[in-house]
Design a protein around this motif. Structure first.
Motif, PDB file in Angstrom:
ATOM      1  N   SER A  47       0.836  -1.211   0.000  1.00  0.00           N
ATOM      2  CA  SER A  47       0.000   0.000   0.000  1.00  0.00           C
ATOM      3  C   SER A  47       0.863   1.249   0.000  1.00  0.00           C
ATOM      4  O   SER A  47       0.537   2.254  -0.647  1.00  0.00           O
ATOM      5  CB  SER A  47      -0.942  -0.009   1.214  1.00  0.00           C
ATOM      6  N   ALA A  48       1.997   1.195   0.707  1.00  0.00           N
ATOM      7  CA  ALA A  48       2.934   2.329   0.697  1.00  0.00           C
ATOM      8  C   ALA A  48       3.503   2.520  -0.701  1.00  0.00           C
ATOM      9  O   ALA A  48       3.655   3.643  -1.183  1.00  0.00           O
ATOM     10  CB  ALA A  48       4.040   2.090   1.719  1.00  0.00           C
ATOM     11  N   ARG A  49       3.788   1.414  -1.374  1.00  0.00           N
ATOM     12  CA  ARG A  49       4.310   1.474  -2.756  1.00  0.00           C
ATOM     13  C   ARG A  49       3.298   2.145  -3.670  1.00  0.00           C
ATOM     14  O   ARG A  49       3.638   3.018  -4.470  1.00  0.00           O
ATOM     15  CB  ARG A  49       4.598   0.046  -3.214  1.00  0.00           C
ATOM     16  N   LEU A  50       2.038   1.775  -3.496  1.00  0.00           N
ATOM     17  CA  LEU A  50       0.972   2.362  -4.317  1.00  0.00           C
ATOM     18  C   LEU A  50       0.860   3.859  -4.032  1.00  0.00           C
ATOM     19  O   LEU A  50       0.834   4.686  -4.959  1.00  0.00           O
ATOM     20  CB  LEU A  50      -0.360   1.665  -4.011  1.00  0.00           C
ATOM     21  N   ALA A  51       0.816   4.230  -2.746  1.00  0.00           N
ATOM     22  CA  ALA A  51       0.669   5.644  -2.385  1.00  0.00           C
ATOM     23  C   ALA A  51       1.842   6.462  -2.910  1.00  0.00           C
ATOM     24  O   ALA A  51       1.670   7.562  -3.455  1.00  0.00           O
ATOM     25  CB  ALA A  51       0.555   5.781  -0.874  1.00  0.00           C
TER      26      ALA A  51
ATOM     27  N   HIS B 252      -3.011  -8.078  -4.527  1.00  0.00           N
ATOM     28  CA  HIS B 252      -2.455  -6.960  -5.306  1.00  0.00           C
ATOM     29  C   HIS B 252      -0.933  -7.024  -5.207  1.00  0.00           C
ATOM     30  O   HIS B 252      -0.325  -6.418  -4.335  1.00  0.00           O
ATOM     31  CB  HIS B 252      -2.983  -5.632  -4.788  1.00  0.00           C
ATOM     32  N   THR B 253      -0.351  -7.779  -6.125  1.00  0.00           N
ATOM     33  CA  THR B 253       1.105  -7.989  -6.102  1.00  0.00           C
ATOM     34  C   THR B 253       1.834  -6.698  -6.476  1.00  0.00           C
ATOM     35  O   THR B 253       1.218  -5.741  -6.961  1.00  0.00           O
ATOM     36  CB  THR B 253       1.484  -9.053  -7.147  1.00  0.00           C
ATOM     37  N   ASP B 254       3.146  -6.695  -6.322  1.00  0.00           N
ATOM     38  CA  ASP B 254       3.952  -5.538  -6.752  1.00  0.00           C
ATOM     39  C   ASP B 254       3.698  -5.248  -8.232  1.00  0.00           C
ATOM     40  O   ASP B 254       3.594  -4.085  -8.642  1.00  0.00           O
ATOM     41  CB  ASP B 254       5.450  -5.813  -6.524  1.00  0.00           C
ATOM     42  N   ALA B 255       3.564  -6.313  -9.026  1.00  0.00           N
ATOM     43  CA  ALA B 255       3.342  -6.104 -10.467  1.00  0.00           C
ATOM     44  C   ALA B 255       2.000  -5.418 -10.709  1.00  0.00           C
ATOM     45  O   ALA B 255       1.890  -4.507 -11.541  1.00  0.00           O
ATOM     46  CB  ALA B 255       3.390  -7.459 -11.186  1.00  0.00           C
TER      47      ALA B 255
END
Ligand code: KE4
Length: 438
Positions: A333-337, A411-414
């Protein structure tokens, strides 16, 4: 009897509006907050939803929160399939409901006894009645922008669908009842102290979204929940945490575990049902003992503790308990934000992002968004343009600025990176096109 299925989304929507109010079974699904006709979906798997025209979309609604494991998780599907052949409902006690109640009590710190119901609304409604019955008091406190389901007493300055439609409250709620509900600005300690100083002795309970998700995501300052606990202790009002959204999401034990503040009653739903119609309310045994048939406060339900829904909820809890995914969800979620923030910066789009674990909202405004009044300053027109630009690029967001995005374990990294790339392209198109509406 018509058994027609399929057809284009527009055909389906034309049929739907002829037979259901607004063509939907829950208002926010109607896309009124973003314009255009709603999509109709036929299948979910992992992080994806497939619509009637075979578009496979990355889903961030995830049934509004229940699907923290993703759509159609194999363990959950296997467990539900296994019980289906045994019958769908008994209206009687079952071993499964005892096991689920025990699992909830083992998982949610302040829950010593629990009653299973069928929706978050039913759970909130029952908790309010129980607080009034236990204390003998009538007044209830909630907070602007918080939504606890379509409970008469709580449809006052509510969030979620009410906020989306800009309805200050709802017709049909008797003013005599609404007058007993005091809605205060979220996390406003002065307003809270003023209420308790004046009406604390008449207050049955305070109900609060421990992390707000229905005005978009808003995390309260640590002091807010602590002060609420103190004022409830002093006044004899019960503290009710609405953890329908935060339970098993912001931590396995919910916000009460994350912030170490413990309520008298907890309202639960969404994840504990794993996507099936199952919710619950629970808390101190001395309070819960007032619920019929143990006590005089009446609450009942034909399908409460339904064996199929219980199997779904129990399987979901067991998967979460066996391998808690919260560090993974935090990182994803941090990656997405971070990616959304960088994309907005790259295109010079005014924004702010509020996130707690795997629930987040991208607000189209500079922020900060700390309460409902601030959230309402968002540019909902830009959100609508962005929503449709993302939909065209294969990403399905909640169709309202005032909702939370719900990344799941699936929801993978990809998939996150695919979302970020779509957002970058969508923002470029929106800026270039002058933020077009559908
Ligand atoms: P339900 O009655 O919809 O199961 O739960 C009501 C509820 C209670 N408390 C909180 C914190 C909630 O978020 C909800 C319901 N959430 C909305 C989405 N923001 C459900 C979506 C809808 O209304 O269709």
């Amino acid at each position: 009897m018509s058994s027609r299925r399929g057809g284009t989304a527009r055909d389906l929507y034309a049929r739907a509006v002829a037979v259901m109010p607004g063509g939907v079974n829950s208002p926010v699904r109607a896309f009124r907050g973003v314009g255009g006709a709603p999509r109709f979906f036929v299948r979910g798997h992992g992080p994806f939803l497939v619509d009637t025209e075979a578009h496979e979309l990355v889903d961030y609604v995830m049934s509004w929160g229940p699907l923290i494991l993703g759509h159609a998780h194999p363990v959950v599907v296997e467990r539900v399939s296994r019980v289906l052949g045994d019958g769908l409902s008994f209206g009687a006690a079952t071993p499964g409901e005892v096991a689920l109640a025990e699992a909830i009590i083992d998982t949610i710190p302040a829950v010593d006894m629990v009653r299973l119901v069928n929706s978050g609304t039913e759970a909130s409604m029952s908790a309010i009645r129980l607080a009034r019955g236990f204390t003998g008091r009538d007044r209830v406190v909630k907070f602007d922008g918080c939504y606890h389901g379509h409970v008469d007493s709580l449809l006052v300055a509510a969030g979620s669908g009410v906020a989306t439609f800009g309805l200050p409250d709802s017709p049909g709620v008797p003013s005599a009842l609404a007058e007993l509900t005091h809605s205060l600005p979220y996390a406003d300690l002065d307003a809270m102290d003023a209420h308790f100083d004046r009406l604390g002795a008449e207050t049955a309970c305070v109900i609060v979204e421990t992390v707000a998700g229905n005005m978009g995501v808003v995390e309260p300052p640590e002091s807010f929940l602590t002060r609420l606990r103190e004022r409830c202790n002093e006044s004899g009002a019960l503290l009710v945490f609405d953890e329908v959204m935060t339970g098993l999401r912001v931590a396995l034990g919910g916000a009460q575990e994350r912030y170490q503040v413990y309520p008298d009653l907890t309202v639960m739903g969404k994840i504990i049902g794993g996507g099936m119609p199952l919710a619950a309310y629970g808390g101190r045994s001395d309070i819960m003992a007032h619920i019929a048939p143990a006590g005089p406060v009446y609450q009942a339900g034909t399908l409460s503790g339904n064996p199929v829904a219980v199997a779904c909820g129990l399987a979901t809890l067991e998967v979460l308990d066996s391998e808690p995914p919260y560090d993974l969800l935090e990182a994803r979620s941090a990656r997405l934000a971070r990616g959304l923030h960088q994309a907005c910066e790259r295109h010079g789009v005014e924004h702010c992002i509020n996130r707690v674990g795997a629930m987040l909202t991208l607000f189209f405004q500079a922020g900060p968004v700390t309460d409902y009044a601030a959230a309402k300053r968002s540019d909902t027109g830009r959100f609508a343009s962005f929503f449709h630009a993302m939909l065209q690029r294969g990403v399905y967001l909640p169709p309202s600025q005032y909702e939370a995005w719900f990344p799941s374990v699936a929801h993978t990294d990809a998939v996150i990176d695919q979302t970020i790339e779509a957002a970058d392209e969508a923002l470029a198109a929106c800026v270039k096109g002058g933020w077009p509406r559908p």
